[in-house]
Enzyme design. Sequence first.
Site, mmCIF file in Angstrom:
data_model
loop_
_atom_site.group_PDB
_atom_site.id
_atom_site.type_symbol
_atom_site.label_atom_id
_atom_site.label_comp_id
_atom_site.label_asym_id
_atom_site.label_seq_id
_atom_site.Cartn_x
_atom_site.Cartn_y
_atom_site.Cartn_z
ATOM 1 N N GLU A 171 0.961 -1.153 -0.125
ATOM 2 C CA GLU A 171 -0.209 0.040 -0.020
ATOM 3 C C GLU A 171 0.785 1.227 -0.048
ATOM 4 O OE1 GLU A 171 -2.932 -0.639 3.177
ATOM 5 O OE2 GLU A 171 -3.733 -2.200 1.972
ATOM 6 N N ASN A 193 2.328 2.156 7.780
ATOM 7 C CA ASN A 193 1.131 1.201 7.362
ATOM 8 C C ASN A 193 1.397 0.458 8.628
ATOM 9 O OD1 ASN A 193 -0.115 -1.484 6.110
ATOM 10 N ND2 ASN A 193 -0.134 -0.111 4.552
ATOM 11 N N HIS A 413 -18.531 -9.129 4.657
ATOM 12 C CA HIS A 413 -17.403 -8.553 5.209
ATOM 13 C C HIS A 413 -16.827 -9.494 6.235
ATOM 14 C CE1 HIS A 413 -14.143 -5.607 6.845
ATOM 15 N NE2 HIS A 413 -13.946 -5.880 5.733
ATOM 16 N N HIS A 414 -15.286 -10.008 5.765
ATOM 17 C CA HIS A 414 -14.663 -10.706 7.022
ATOM 18 C C HIS A 414 -13.068 -10.169 7.060
ATOM 19 C CE1 HIS A 414 -16.383 -15.023 5.785
ATOM 20 N NE2 HIS A 414 -17.310 -14.432 6.582
ATOM 21 N N GLU A 415 -13.293 -9.209 8.093
ATOM 22 C CA GLU A 415 -11.904 -8.636 8.427
ATOM 23 C C GLU A 415 -11.455 -9.786 9.402
ATOM 24 O OE1 GLU A 415 -9.897 -5.981 7.740
ATOM 25 O OE2 GLU A 415 -8.655 -7.294 8.683
ATOM 26 N N HIS A 483 -8.574 -8.394 0.637
ATOM 27 C CA HIS A 483 -7.609 -7.035 0.758
ATOM 28 C C HIS A 483 -6.615 -7.333 1.533
ATOM 29 C CE1 HIS A 483 -10.386 -3.414 -0.273
ATOM 30 N NE2 HIS A 483 -10.986 -4.281 -0.875
ATOM 31 N N GLU A 484 -5.406 -6.702 1.308
ATOM 32 C CA GLU A 484 -4.068 -6.939 1.877
ATOM 33 C C GLU A 484 -3.500 -8.106 1.803
ATOM 34 O OE1 GLU A 484 -6.746 -5.696 4.415
ATOM 35 O OE2 GLU A 484 -6.500 -3.940 3.790
ATOM 36 N N GLU A 502 -7.294 -6.386 -3.265
ATOM 37 C CA GLU A 502 -6.799 -4.809 -3.227
ATOM 38 C C GLU A 502 -5.279 -4.816 -3.750
ATOM 39 O OE1 GLU A 502 -6.219 -3.426 0.637
ATOM 40 O OE2 GLU A 502 -7.085 -1.604 0.159
ATOM 41 N N GLU A 508 -8.747 4.010 -0.432
ATOM 42 C CA GLU A 508 -9.005 4.427 1.065
ATOM 43 C C GLU A 508 -7.738 5.469 1.359
ATOM 44 O OE1 GLU A 508 -8.455 0.900 3.151
ATOM 45 O OE2 GLU A 508 -6.522 0.302 2.214
HETATM 46 C C1 NOJ Z 1 -8.564 -2.250 5.076
HETATM 47 C C2 NOJ Z 1 -9.469 -2.421 3.779
HETATM 48 O O1 NOJ Z 1 -8.598 -1.966 2.558
HETATM 49 C C3 NOJ Z 1 -10.662 -1.588 3.935
HETATM 50 O O2 NOJ Z 1 -11.251 -1.836 2.678
HETATM 51 C C4 NOJ Z 1 -11.392 -2.298 5.133
HETATM 52 O O3 NOJ Z 1 -12.702 -1.233 5.251
HETATM 53 C C5 NOJ Z 1 -10.647 -1.931 6.284
HETATM 54 N N1 NOJ Z 1 -9.428 -2.780 6.241
HETATM 55 C C6 NOJ Z 1 -11.537 -2.625 7.409
HETATM 56 O O4 NOJ Z 1 -11.660 -4.013 7.153
HETATM 57 CA CA CA Z 2 -6.198 -1.761 2.398
#
Ligand code: NOJ
Ligand code: CA
Length: 713
Positions: A171, A193, A413-415, A483-484, A502, A508
């Site tokens: 990123e 980051n 959404h799965h963070e 993402h990530e 991503e 963002e």
């Molecule tokens: C980073 C992600 O790139 C973003 O899209 C997301 O909203 C946040 N993490 C929270 O999960």
């Molecule tokens: Ca991100």
Amino acid sequence: MKKITLLFSFCLLSISAAIAQSISSPDSDLQMEFSISEDGSPVYKLDFKGKAVIKPSKLGFDLKEEEDLLNGFSIKDTKTSSFDETWEPVWGEYKEVRNQYNELEVRLLQEATSRELVLRFRLYDDGLGLRYEFPQQKSLGHFVIKEEKTQFAMAGDHTAFWIPGDYDTQEYDYTESRLSEIRGKMESSITANLSQTSFSNTGVQTSLMMKSDDGLYINLHEAALVDYSTMHLNLDDENMIFESWLTPGAKGDKGYLIAPTHSPWRVVMVSDDARDIPASQIIYNLNEPSKIDDTSWIKPMKYIGVWWEMITGKSSWHYTDEFQAVRLGETNFEEAEPNDTHAANTEHVKEYIDFAAEHGFDGVLVEGWNIGWEDWFGHSKDYVFDFVTPYPDFDVKEIQDYAASKDVEMIMHHETSSSVRNYERHLDTAYQFMKKYGYNAVKSGYVGDILPRAENHYSQWMIDHYLYAIKKAADYEIMINAHEAVRPTGLARTWPNLIANESARGTEYQAFGGSKPNHVTVLPFTRLLGGPMDYTPGIFEMDISKLNPDNNSHVNSTIANQLALYVTMYSPLQMAADLPENYMRFPDAFQFIKDVAIDWDNSIYLEAEPGDYLTIARKEKGGNNWFVGNVNGNDNRMSSIKFDFLDKDKVYIATVYSDAPDAHYKRNPQAYEIKKYRVDHKSKINQMSVPGGGYAISIMEASKDEAKGLQKL
Ligand code: NOJ
Ligand code: CA
């Protein structure tokens, strides 16, 4: 993905002496030569139209316990062959992709150890793929890589578009510099980051875009990264030689391999026409065909989300301000006082569903719906989320029923908060929960340092995890947008349920201090080569303090540039990321986002220069409408394009969404013009784009009557 034609032939050459072997690309512009040096090291070189692209460069491995695989080799035999097929992607920029190459297979023997190593070279019109293969054999079983020693010797001090080498994040904004300047610019290129590990002041990431003084566009990347660690490139800046630098795992080792196996492909793309680089399909071609037989459930999606309001800090992911920490199963949310900023509540989500239904979006993403966000990063916490327990104000069933009644799909959404062990333990129940409530797509995320502790985002262990999550999702008929996760290497050809990643600096960051105004003129030459990006475009309010007075970030882009991104940043998953109320302030510009297609039969790269500009025309899948996008870099520029891609016997209405003459990404980002014209295949346009600006055109087939009265272009 269907094979339409297949042509295969080969001839076998058995040679005893270590003489050079060479192959050419099908169009003969590229020449690759392989030889063995005096000490028995494998060496390759690559020329394009007689110019050196890769000067003689060594191949091999440092192994941890075993004898190295670097020298003492002789050629046992070589084979050359040709291949030509055309395949149909499930989604993509083209209806059909041609996969045509000439191949050289070199079987090497290291006499002192009796080990065999196979090198496979594939030469395409647009570049070279090479990989190492470790055949099944008596003298090689388990082995540990200390370092891969693949060299890419550059022929000059090229201009490069690079981001710092890092085991945990991509990123970053791109830095444009000479190769010799990387060292001096490294420190200032490393911006903050939540998880990052840089390793060398001349270390950079792939895909690395370069331009030589004699007009060659050269790109280094990898394809089909499976069960192996991610490759970075470390520059010997005295000799301009890049060498592979793999991402270590928790113990510092760079890969645990078991023969028979092989490395990912190391890829050198090259052309004297910049347009050939972003248009290239070589990375997909070096991947295996789809392993999913019935792909009917994989569908491109245009979506909105309860998202930008959290990213900008207007709203919160978490539900209550009462807890410093959360213990799942013990912390009681039912009794907690909700804060007044939690966005993922049933009523608010229904407003988004209404907006999606009214404006024709396929889906709504909701983040912050599940318990655990009160302390989701920064604590090396293992058990943050269970992926199935909503906050008290989020009624999963009611929301699903409401969305279904309006023909809108909810996106899960799965963070994971990078607690990967925990995620794998919950994956089946999480996916089952999705299916029970009708979710077919998930955005996953890996914010923060990885657990198990000391693993890196791009180490072999994590590469295996990302694929595990993709394969399991395929079993459940679930599409993934991670993402990530590691930057893509074309695996979406094999697993087309990986509809986006991503894995670069996305929109963002426009709310975290801003990105460089020409960032989006670099991404199609780098990050996008391996697969689509969930860039989340479509921001109309550039002054973030209007959403959150405590956030002074500025979106470094004009509205016309934001519209163009739907064409220039290819993805089968496209978000309209801004708040619904901001779209309602500019309904005429919003119309382009509603109209633009997300799946294509054809793509024509009209103008391209990394860091400066990119103009693409795309034909929508199964229709006659076209969409054009132009993104512009740091200076005003006149773009000139012809509409000769249009059908000769048809008339169209072109709606041009462009920067107003006084627009500017910083000073006047919301100034745009919309003009309608009658166009046909003889039409041309000269259109000015401002710094950080661009234009978007929808070209809709029309009857002569409908087009009557409009000015002809
Ligand atoms: C980073 C992600 O790139 C973003 O899209 C997301 O909203 C946040 N993490 C929270 O999960
Ligand atoms: Ca991100």
